[in-house]
Design a protein around this motif. Structure first.
Motif, PDB file in Angstrom:
ATOM      1  N   SER A 297     -45.530 108.269   4.045  1.00 57.91           N
ATOM      2  CA  SER A 297     -45.806 109.642   4.468  1.00 57.91           C
ATOM      3  C   SER A 297     -47.173 109.776   5.116  1.00 57.91           C
ATOM      4  O   SER A 297     -47.444 110.774   5.798  1.00 57.91           O
ATOM      5  CB  SER A 297     -45.710 110.597   3.268  1.00 57.91           C
ATOM      6  OG  SER A 297     -44.400 110.611   2.740  1.00 57.91           O
ATOM      7  N   ASP A 298     -48.040 108.803   4.889  1.00 57.97           N
ATOM      8  CA  ASP A 298     -49.355 108.815   5.529  1.00 57.97           C
ATOM      9  C   ASP A 298     -49.169 108.693   7.052  1.00 57.97           C
ATOM     10  O   ASP A 298     -48.405 107.843   7.512  1.00 57.97           O
ATOM     11  CB  ASP A 298     -50.184 107.640   5.007  1.00 57.97           C
ATOM     12  CG  ASP A 298     -51.548 107.568   5.645  1.00 57.97           C
ATOM     13  OD1 ASP A 298     -51.680 106.872   6.679  1.00 57.97           O
ATOM     14  OD2 ASP A 298     -52.477 108.203   5.142  1.00 57.97           O
ATOM     15  N   PRO A 299     -49.844 109.545   7.826  1.00 57.81           N
ATOM     16  CA  PRO A 299     -49.620 109.547   9.287  1.00 57.81           C
ATOM     17  C   PRO A 299     -49.813 108.185   9.948  1.00 57.81           C
ATOM     18  O   PRO A 299     -49.032 107.812  10.839  1.00 57.81           O
ATOM     19  CB  PRO A 299     -50.654 110.565   9.797  1.00 57.81           C
ATOM     20  CG  PRO A 299     -50.873 111.476   8.639  1.00 57.81           C
ATOM     21  CD  PRO A 299     -50.750 110.619   7.416  1.00 57.81           C
ATOM     22  N   GLU A 300     -50.828 107.437   9.541  1.00 57.42           N
ATOM     23  CA  GLU A 300     -51.058 106.126  10.141  1.00 57.42           C
ATOM     24  C   GLU A 300     -49.903 105.180   9.855  1.00 57.42           C
ATOM     25  O   GLU A 300     -49.448 104.430  10.736  1.00 57.42           O
ATOM     26  CB  GLU A 300     -52.374 105.538   9.632  1.00 57.42           C
ATOM     27  CG  GLU A 300     -52.735 104.201  10.247  1.00 57.42           C
ATOM     28  CD  GLU A 300     -54.067 103.660   9.758  1.00 57.42           C
ATOM     29  OE1 GLU A 300     -54.350 102.474  10.020  1.00 57.42           O
ATOM     30  OE2 GLU A 300     -54.823 104.414   9.107  1.00 57.42           O
ATOM     31  N   THR A 302     -46.838 106.135   9.005  1.00 61.83           N
ATOM     32  CA  THR A 302     -45.651 106.680   9.660  1.00 61.83           C
ATOM     33  C   THR A 302     -45.543 106.162  11.091  1.00 61.83           C
ATOM     34  O   THR A 302     -44.453 105.806  11.568  1.00 61.83           O
ATOM     35  CB  THR A 302     -45.688 108.216   9.665  1.00 61.83           C
ATOM     36  OG1 THR A 302     -45.704 108.693   8.317  1.00 61.83           O
ATOM     37  CG2 THR A 302     -44.471 108.792  10.379  1.00 61.83           C
ATOM     38  N   ALA A 303     -46.684 106.108  11.784  1.00 59.33           N
ATOM     39  CA  ALA A 303     -46.689 105.614  13.167  1.00 59.33           C
ATOM     40  C   ALA A 303     -46.247 104.155  13.222  1.00 59.33           C
ATOM     41  O   ALA A 303     -45.495 103.757  14.133  1.00 59.33           O
ATOM     42  CB  ALA A 303     -48.083 105.772  13.767  1.00 59.33           C
ATOM     43  N   LYS A 304     -46.676 103.346  12.261  1.00 57.00           N
ATOM     44  CA  LYS A 304     -46.258 101.944  12.216  1.00 57.00           C
ATOM     45  C   LYS A 304     -44.757 101.823  11.964  1.00 57.00           C
ATOM     46  O   LYS A 304     -44.078 100.976  12.540  1.00 57.00           O
ATOM     47  CB  LYS A 304     -47.025 101.192  11.127  1.00 57.00           C
ATOM     48  CG  LYS A 304     -48.489 100.953  11.441  1.00 57.00           C
ATOM     49  CD  LYS A 304     -49.139 100.129  10.344  1.00 57.00           C
ATOM     50  CE  LYS A 304     -50.611  99.841  10.664  1.00 57.00           C
ATOM     51  NZ  LYS A 304     -51.243  99.015   9.617  1.00 57.00           N
ATOM     52  N   LEU A 305     -44.250 102.689  11.083  1.00 58.94           N
ATOM     53  CA  LEU A 305     -42.838 102.633  10.747  1.00 58.94           C
ATOM     54  C   LEU A 305     -41.972 103.016  11.944  1.00 58.94           C
ATOM     55  O   LEU A 305     -40.878 102.480  12.141  1.00 58.94           O
ATOM     56  CB  LEU A 305     -42.542 103.559   9.557  1.00 58.94           C
ATOM     57  CG  LEU A 305     -41.136 103.527   8.966  1.00 58.94           C
ATOM     58  CD1 LEU A 305     -40.773 102.124   8.507  1.00 58.94           C
ATOM     59  CD2 LEU A 305     -41.026 104.511   7.808  1.00 58.94           C
ATOM     60  N   GLN A 306     -42.466 103.918  12.760  1.00 57.10           N
ATOM     61  CA  GLN A 306     -41.707 104.373  13.922  1.00 57.10           C
ATOM     62  C   GLN A 306     -41.820 103.419  15.106  1.00 57.10           C
ATOM     63  O   GLN A 306     -40.974 103.441  16.000  1.00 57.10           O
ATOM     64  CB  GLN A 306     -42.178 105.774  14.327  1.00 57.10           C
ATOM     65  CG  GLN A 306     -41.852 106.850  13.293  1.00 57.10           C
ATOM     66  CD  GLN A 306     -42.464 108.190  13.629  1.00 57.10           C
ATOM     67  OE1 GLN A 306     -43.348 108.301  14.490  1.00 57.10           O
ATOM     68  NE2 GLN A 306     -42.008 109.235  12.943  1.00 57.10           N
ATOM     69  N   ALA A 307     -42.858 102.596  15.128  1.00 60.59           N
ATOM     70  CA  ALA A 307     -43.063 101.661  16.234  1.00 60.59           C
ATOM     71  C   ALA A 307     -42.274 100.375  16.015  1.00 60.59           C
ATOM     72  O   ALA A 307     -41.718 100.124  14.939  1.00 60.59           O
ATOM     73  CB  ALA A 307     -44.546 101.346  16.383  1.00 60.59           C
ATOM     74  N   SER A 308     -42.231  99.542  17.032  1.00 56.77           N
ATOM     75  CA  SER A 308     -41.554  98.243  16.933  1.00 56.77           C
ATOM     76  C   SER A 308     -42.379  97.278  16.086  1.00 56.77           C
ATOM     77  O   SER A 308     -43.620  97.322  16.104  1.00 56.77           O
ATOM     78  CB  SER A 308     -41.361  97.659  18.334  1.00 56.77           C
ATOM     79  OG  SER A 308     -40.980  96.299  18.273  1.00 56.77           O
ATOM     80  N   VAL A 309     -41.691  96.388  15.366  1.00 54.92           N
ATOM     81  CA  VAL A 309     -42.417  95.368  14.603  1.00 54.92           C
ATOM     82  C   VAL A 309     -43.174  94.431  15.545  1.00 54.92           C
ATOM     83  O   VAL A 309     -44.154  93.800  15.141  1.00 54.92           O
ATOM     84  CB  VAL A 309     -41.476  94.541  13.699  1.00 54.92           C
ATOM     85  CG1 VAL A 309     -40.933  95.373  12.571  1.00 54.92           C
ATOM     86  CG2 VAL A 309     -40.355  93.897  14.499  1.00 54.92           C
ATOM     87  N   LEU A 310     -42.734  94.357  16.799  1.00 50.32           N
ATOM     88  CA  LEU A 310     -43.419  93.502  17.764  1.00 50.32           C
ATOM     89  C   LEU A 310     -44.738  94.099  18.231  1.00 50.32           C
ATOM     90  O   LEU A 310     -45.483  93.451  18.964  1.00 50.32           O
ATOM     91  CB  LEU A 310     -42.511  93.240  18.975  1.00 50.32           C
ATOM     92  CG  LEU A 310     -41.210  92.482  18.678  1.00 50.32           C
ATOM     93  CD1 LEU A 310     -40.397  92.302  19.949  1.00 50.32           C
ATOM     94  CD2 LEU A 310     -41.502  91.138  18.020  1.00 50.32           C
TER      95      LEU A 310
END
Length: 415
Positions: A297-300, A302-310
């Motif tokens: 839930s932390d914004p930082e 959350t951004a990683k979770l939404q981005a590609s693992v690459l």
């Protein structure tokens, strides 16, 4: 037996290394193709910096395999039979890394702005987490870096360890507020925060390293440990591609690549933060959404979770380590898939992995992120992590026989 008798006892020379088996050209070719495809995908997704870091990961996997640079085995050898050679290789690695980090951090050198080391509180989180990690790596059969290069080199049983590692990391996302509370119970101490700055921090670190080397030699004199078993190797120039490398070579190369990671990315090498991301991505792929957990839930995050693992530095380097180890092991003829894994061994691997996943999150890192990079960054918590991991090793050795795992004994060659 008297102390004199122990000290004067003849030491058994290490058994000669066997010749390396034939290379696996099909696996080598597949590994190279995979390396190229992943590299092109990283370049397209995230640009040249992460592509270079992916290449660093390939090199790290190669070094870890050829030097058989172990953390789990080093602590097991020290605790069980008093063999400190591998621990002294750690100290060579740490001394070299401290020297390089002092120049980079002290001079503010880097390609991603001012570099920052891994400095964290030396609190209950490190104490509990590193102890749990120490138990887990002995039961699970490997540490964080060892898990990646063992999976890459075809050790099927370690896939269970990796699965447990990911599961433990996923579980930690639901208790992240409690983890943060434990982590912040102690002081954040950097040896660089003295009037002498990074030169003083380097001096303090080298004194501690020398003390550890001295203690390991004293332990050996008292216990007369067995030799370390030599892995199969090629002779002459072929040893570079198909043989085992000296521990000191692995130590220096690992230090250099960690410093290069710091210079390129602005932060040191780490491994385990990617495991929680992979687990969360996998759960989302099968329809289980954990984005509402406290950690994600932390914004930082959350951004990683939404981005590609690459686009994730740690994931990209982890992929590189596994693929690099795959290519290196196939060239050395050591890539062998084990089709059958005994149930007890698989259970121990999963439980050990879960313990390491939770332990790494509690401690703020693993044997790489907290111990190696923490010490290289002159953080007290890195040394505390190492001490507690050794304490966890004692407990882990008691549990290993429950899962069909043996421990070194006096008179046996250790590996």
């Amino acid at each position: 037996m008297s102390a004199v008798g122990v000290d004067s006892a003849p030491r058994t020379p290490p058994p000669p290394a066997a010749q390396a088996p034939p290379a696996r050209p099909g696996v080598v070719t597949a590994g190279i193709l995979l390396a190229v495809v992943v590299g092109l995908a990283v370049a397209a997704e995230a640009g040249w910096k992460l592509t270079v870091l992916y290449a660093v990961g390939l090199a790290l996997g190669t070094v870890l395999f050829h030097s058989r640079f172990g953390f789990t085995s080093a602590w097991r050898q020290l605790v069980s039979v008093g063999q400190g050679r591998a621990l002294r290789a750690h100290m060579v690695m740490l001394a070299a890394a401290c020297l390089l980090f002092s120049a980079i951090l002290g001079g503010g050198l880097g390609l991603s702005g001012a570099p920052e080391g891994t400095v964290a509180p030396a609190g209950l989180g490190v104490i509990l987490g590193a102890f749990l990690f120490g138990v887990g790596m002995q039961v699970g059969g490997s540490c964080a870096s060892g898990t990646l290069f063992a999976v890459g080199s075809g050790q099927t049983a370690i896939l269970y360890t990796l699965g447990g590692f990911i599961a433990g990391s996923v579980l930690s996302a639901f208790i992240s507020p409690w983890i943060k509370t434990l982590q912040n119970t102690g002081p954040t101490v950097s040896f660089a925060d003295t009037p002498l700055g990074y030169p003083g921090a380097l001096l303090i670190s080298l004194v501690i390293i020398a003390a550890v080397v001295g203690v390991s030699l004293l332990v050996e004199r008292r216990r007369t440990p067995p030799p370390i078993e030599q892995p199969p190797t090629a002779r002459g120039f072929l040893r570079v591609l198909r043989g085992s490398w000296p521990l000191w070579a692995g130590a220096l190369l690992l230090a250099g690549f960690n410093a290069l990671t710091l210079f390129i990315s602005g932060g040191p090498w780490g491994i385990t933060s990617a495991f929680g991301l992979w687990g969360a991505k996998f759960l989302g792929w099968i329809g289980v959404d954990i984005s509402g957990s406290p950690f994600w839930s932390d914004p930082e995050n959350t951004a990683k979770l939404q981005a590609s693992v690459l686009a994730d530095k740690t994931s990209v380097m982890d992929f590189g380590i596994m693929i690099g180890a795959l290519i290196a092991s196939a060239l050395a003829g050591a890539f062998v898939l084990h089709r059958r894994v005994p149930l007890r061994l698989a259970l121990g691997a999963v439980l050990g992995g879960i313990a390491m996943g939770l332990g790494a999150r509690l401690a703020g890192g693993c044997n790489i992120g907290a111990y190696f990079s923490g010490i290289a960054s002159f953080s007290l918590h890195g040394w505390l992590w190492g001490v507690l991991a050794i304490a966890g090793t004692y407990a882990g050795l008691l549990l290993r026989p429950l899962f069909g795992l043996g421990n070194p004994k006096p008179g046996d060659a250790v590996c």
